[in-house]
Motif scaffolding. Sequence first.
Motif, short mmCIF file in Angstrom:
data_model
loop_
_atom_site.label_atom_id
_atom_site.label_comp_id
_atom_site.label_asym_id
_atom_site.label_seq_id
_atom_site.Cartn_x
_atom_site.Cartn_y
_atom_site.Cartn_z
N ILE A 129 -42.44 20.35 -39.30
CA ILE A 129 -43.26 21.33 -40.02
C ILE A 129 -42.39 22.17 -40.97
CG2 ILE A 129 -44.83 23.30 -39.75
CD1 ILE A 129 -45.74 22.06 -37.12
N HIS A 130 -42.88 22.29 -42.20
CA HIS A 130 -42.22 23.04 -43.26
C HIS A 130 -41.76 24.41 -42.76
CE1 HIS A 130 -41.38 23.79 -47.42
NE2 HIS A 130 -42.33 24.65 -47.62
N GLY A 131 -40.51 24.75 -43.04
CA GLY A 131 -39.95 25.99 -42.51
C GLY A 131 -40.72 27.25 -42.84
N GLU A 132 -41.33 27.27 -44.03
CA GLU A 132 -41.96 28.50 -44.50
C GLU A 132 -43.32 28.77 -43.86
OE1 GLU A 132 -40.17 26.44 -46.23
OE2 GLU A 132 -38.90 27.50 -47.64
N ILE A 133 -43.84 27.83 -43.07
CA ILE A 133 -45.15 28.09 -42.46
C ILE A 133 -45.00 28.22 -40.94
CG2 ILE A 133 -46.56 27.16 -44.34
CD1 ILE A 133 -46.83 24.54 -42.74
N PHE A 134 -44.28 29.26 -40.55
CA PHE A 134 -43.97 29.50 -39.14
C PHE A 134 -45.23 29.75 -38.31
CE2 PHE A 134 -42.30 32.15 -35.59
CZ PHE A 134 -41.42 31.22 -35.07
N GLU A 135 -46.19 30.43 -38.92
CA GLU A 135 -47.41 30.72 -38.15
C GLU A 135 -48.17 29.43 -37.80
OE1 GLU A 135 -49.04 34.81 -39.86
OE2 GLU A 135 -47.89 33.63 -41.29
N GLU A 136 -48.11 28.45 -38.69
CA GLU A 136 -48.76 27.16 -38.42
C GLU A 136 -47.96 26.37 -37.37
OE1 GLU A 136 -48.57 28.49 -41.48
OE2 GLU A 136 -50.73 28.89 -41.55
N TYR A 137 -46.63 26.52 -37.41
CA TYR A 137 -45.79 25.89 -36.37
C TYR A 137 -46.21 26.43 -35.00
CZ TYR A 137 -41.47 25.44 -33.54
OH TYR A 137 -40.55 25.20 -32.55
#
Lengths: 428, 157
Positions: A129-137
């Motif tokens: 998962i793309h680093g910048e979308i931590f909330e989605e992680y």
Amino acid sequence: MSLNTPDTQVCLWTLQHSESASLATYTANGGYEALKKILAEKTPAEAIIAEVKTSALRGRGGAGFPTGLKWSFMPRNFPGDKYVVCNTDEGEPGTFKDRDIIRFNPHQLIEGMIIAGYTLGAKAGYNYIHGEIFEEYQSWERALEEARAAGLLGRDILGSGWDFDLHAHQGYGAYICGEETALLESIEGKKGQPRFKPPFPASYGLYGKPTTINNTETLASIPWIMRHGGQAFLELGKPNNGGSKIFSISGHVNKPGNYEIPLGTPFADLLEMAGGVRTGHTLKAVIPGGSSAPVLTAEAMMACTMDFDSVARAGSMLGSGAVIVMDDSVCMVKALERLSYFYFEESCGQCTPCREGTGWLYRIVHRIEHGQGRPEDLDELLRIGKNIGGNTICALGEAAVGPVASFVKHFRKEFEYHIENKRCMVGS
Amino acid sequence: MLSAESLAQIDRELTKYPPEQKQSAVMAALRIAQTELGWLSRDTIEFVAHYLGMPAIAAYEVATFYNMYELAPVGRNKVTLCTNLPCQLQGADKIAEHMQGKLGIGFGETTADGRYTLKEGECMGACGHGPLCLHNNHKMHDHLTPDSVDKLLDDMK
């Protein structure tokens, strides 16, 4: 809308429900039934791959490679571990669809990955998962816990005797990790630098084991295909371009956002759904498939339908389905300067033509934008581009050249005006 | 070096990977360490490498390759604004100007009181909602306007 009815929304139908992302919403609308059927009937892997081939599902991450064919590359009788990997490293400027799949329909991705794992004989799967979308992680990890608690992941899934688990791996800021072998290096805890191919991941992938890597939207489409059949999916789109597809529209439209529509829909219709070009302006140019796709003029774009073949015929590519719309206020030199900086910044530095070439491209476009361009600069840009293309391990170098060559080709007059007059012709 | 809570988080990450592949957890371990300590000193990176049983240089390579790791101290609030093309078309340049003017610093700089660091970021994968920024790497704020930026920055302690 639900998975029970073969609606044209394959991935984002849960948006019609409150609690879009919950396991309860997903299972109440046909979710996980394809998986249950496969496990109960012990459907042979060959039959699943045949269904995916019938669907004409093509990779949704950018390359458009036929998914069924990719799955058939995995060795069937390999004795050791195998892996399935989902590529949610969504960092191609303009693309923001996979984030919405995780936000609004995480379980369909989980079910798709489990079916992929079953079909490919994998013991585990990772979602990068793309680093910048931590909330989605974090939200996807919560969805995994829900699935585990429901017996859908882990040991003896649904009493089938089959073990399989899924995990999330977070990136931390490197566009190159969207390249599948760089992504594997990154999961292994290394710098994300692409590997030489061959060997391809199907024979030497994660930890050196056979691995299949698919995009998020691709994997999330699998439960729909297994529920309604490959033929139904194919008929949603058009021949060789099965299904519907999420288009991410950004830039100068009144309603930027994600629109999931059948492949083959005219671009004009998509533009209308997105509220049309910004009020008071006219369409100038469109990048139809993410920043790496060659830019097209308004006229060329208005003649396109949104599918792999039509956009390729127009001289660009459908890529990830990221449509960047630019109106008549845009200076094409400034737009290209920003994109060129991006590729320069994100080159992993492994191959000289890309590491040095992306810097040269950026610096030349930068000086044109800032009134210091030279008459020979445009030919120089094209010459450098030719020396990058085909001379690097991965496609990032070519992705950097695509915008440069197409911007100069279609908007050469604007670049020449900048060089001659040391200022912009837009708005002057 | 790291709190028991951070070590427990790293241990949880380790369960995701085969036992002989502990290095796979290095990206998460560095993120967890940075979240606790604010940035990654050489000592921190070496501690993480040692904890995972990998060469310090291999952890250092990772820390220097991925751009969300900080190798020098930053302000308590790191604000990373995406300025890539889709966000630029949707007004990121004006937001950049507004942020810099309000805080009196440029990109890559930290305010004298250590409260804010401003960074310019690459695509964050949420272009339809731009202009947007990340707060301390993990919280996204979208549809930014000068007014919403004022409130956002004022609320950061």
